[in-house]
Design an enzyme around this catalytic site. Structure first.
Site, mmCIF file in Angstrom:
data_model
loop_
_atom_site.group_PDB
_atom_site.id
_atom_site.type_symbol
_atom_site.label_atom_id
_atom_site.label_comp_id
_atom_site.label_asym_id
_atom_site.label_seq_id
_atom_site.Cartn_x
_atom_site.Cartn_y
_atom_site.Cartn_z
ATOM 1 N N PHE A 27 0.955 -1.088 0.265
ATOM 2 C CA PHE A 27 0.123 0.116 -0.111
ATOM 3 C C PHE A 27 1.189 0.914 -0.439
ATOM 4 O O PHE A 27 1.432 1.726 1.170
ATOM 5 C CB PHE A 27 -0.737 -0.128 1.546
ATOM 6 N N ASP A 80 -1.373 6.503 6.399
ATOM 7 C CA ASP A 80 -1.476 5.738 6.908
ATOM 8 C C ASP A 80 -0.142 5.411 7.696
ATOM 9 O O ASP A 80 0.959 5.022 6.806
ATOM 10 C CB ASP A 80 -2.055 4.604 5.675
ATOM 11 N N ASN A 129 -3.349 12.268 -4.342
ATOM 12 C CA ASN A 129 -2.698 11.094 -4.166
ATOM 13 C C ASN A 129 -2.538 10.192 -4.973
ATOM 14 O O ASN A 129 -3.366 9.752 -5.760
ATOM 15 C CB ASN A 129 -3.086 10.974 -2.692
ATOM 16 N N PHE A 329 -11.037 7.957 -1.382
ATOM 17 C CA PHE A 329 -11.016 7.005 -0.597
ATOM 18 C C PHE A 329 -9.813 5.648 -1.641
ATOM 19 O O PHE A 329 -10.954 5.139 -2.581
ATOM 20 C CB PHE A 329 -11.481 6.544 0.020
#
EC number: 5.4.99.27
Length: 349
Positions: A27, A80, A129, A329
């Site tokens: 990720f 994150d 992003n 998201f």
């Protein structure tokens, strides 16, 4: 209120399963501010690469290194902890002398570059992003492949991810308790998280109901339409539906859904009646948002991942790359591809 896991799918419920984030390297997030440092000013923009530490922790460590108060270090968004992420921090350090940030050391964190900047970096001040995700142990490769092709054309629902609602939905539960008891909430962070969760849940519900219609992207009288990539919107009228539909089909315009709150929602006539009916049962959350003076706003109903590409490493492992605008998201994209094992709620926005 519809549970997040039960929200309507745009492409139908995925047939396959897979593992998201088997390890942090699966990720990867690269923040895109949309601008370059000025090269002068009282602030210093610092681009960092981190793995295994959250944004606030790194910001506090940077403040300590620079011998400034923690509030003098800001960032555009949380990234994150359990991922490999690149992002910018901003430290207010007046004076002509540039500190040697190459000497900043923190386990799991590396300074990539830094430069002077004129303005403070504020929360939300980013363009978007870029994501690189690896899905492992994927079943039904053919279904996932077809979904990726379909997403390129039709996008995905622009749902707020489960992480917006907290682990186990704790933020939304907090908002409901607050709405029911009317007890003052002094903690500013809790207030912010709970109000955000309440408004996000109502938006998700409106989108989920709209997705149940046969033609999801059909413009109706009174829809609030947004220029793609812009925040401004206008209301559709019956006289111009055909032309507006053409522009929606060309992805020049986006149909929006309400972020309920105080003031007018933005839609009119048929579209407004639909939105009000979709959340008619959620009177407590709506009353809370009005009482706390959270202004109503609009958000695009669908999300089109940009620069979407993928590469199958083998029959059960696929690497997916795409770019999303700020506030969107990645997990809402993954949700349309596979049924994942694990809880999204620990993944930072």
């Amino acid at each position: 209120m519809i549970e997040f896991d039960n929200l309507t799918y745009l492409h139908g419920k995925p047939q396959g399963t897979g593992l998201l984030k088997a390890n942090p390297e699966d990720f990867v997030v690269v923040e895109d501010l949309g601008f370059e440092p000025d090269g002068e000013g009282e602030h210093i923009l610092v681009r960092i690469l981190k793995n295994g530490c959250n944004t606030r922790f790194v910001a506090d460590a940077l403040a300590k290194f620079l011998k400034i108060h923690a509030r003098e270090v800001s960032f555009a968004g949380q990234k994150d902890k359990h991922a490999v992420t690149e992002q910018w921090l901003c430290a207010r350090v007046p004076g002509k002398e540039m500190p040697d940030l190459s000497a900043f050391q923190l386990e799991g964190c590396q300074v990539l570059e830094y430069a002077r900047h004129k303005r403070k970096l504020r929360l939300g001040a980013l363009k978007g992003n870029a994501f690189t995700l690896v899905l492992r142990e994927v079943s039904n490769r053919d279904d996932v492949e077809q979904r990726l092709i379909d997403i390129c054309v039709k996008g995905v629902p622009n749902y707020f991810g489960a992480q917006r609602f907290g682990i186990g939905g704790s933020n939304l539960q907090g908002a409901l308790r607050w709405a029911q008891t009317n007890t003052p909430v002094r903690d500013r962070n809790k207030r912010s998280f709970w109000l955000s969760a309440a408004r996000s849940a109502l938006f998700n519900q409106i989108v989920a109901e709209r997705l149940k219609k046969a033609d999801v992207n059909q413009v109706v009288d009174g829809d609030a339409l947004q220029l793609a990539g812009r925040g401004s919107w206008f209301v559709a009228t019956t006289e111009e539906l055909a032309e507006l539909q053409r522009r929606v089909n060309d992805k020049e315009l986006m149909i929006t859904a309400a972020l309920p709150g105080s003031g007018e929602w933005g839609t009119q006539r048929e579209a407004l009646a639909f939105e009000q009916a979709a959340v008619a049962a959620e009177t407590e959350l709506q009353a809370l948002l009005v009482r706390e003076k959270v202004e109503a706003a609009r958000r695009a109903m669908l999300l089109y991942p940009q620069q979407l590409s993928w590469n199958w490493w083998d029959d059960v492992t696929v690497e997916i790359r795409f770019w999303l605008p700020a506030g969107s998201f990645a997990t809402s994209v993954v949700r349309e591809l596979i049924n994942t094992t694990g809880d999204y709620a620990h993944i930072a926005e």
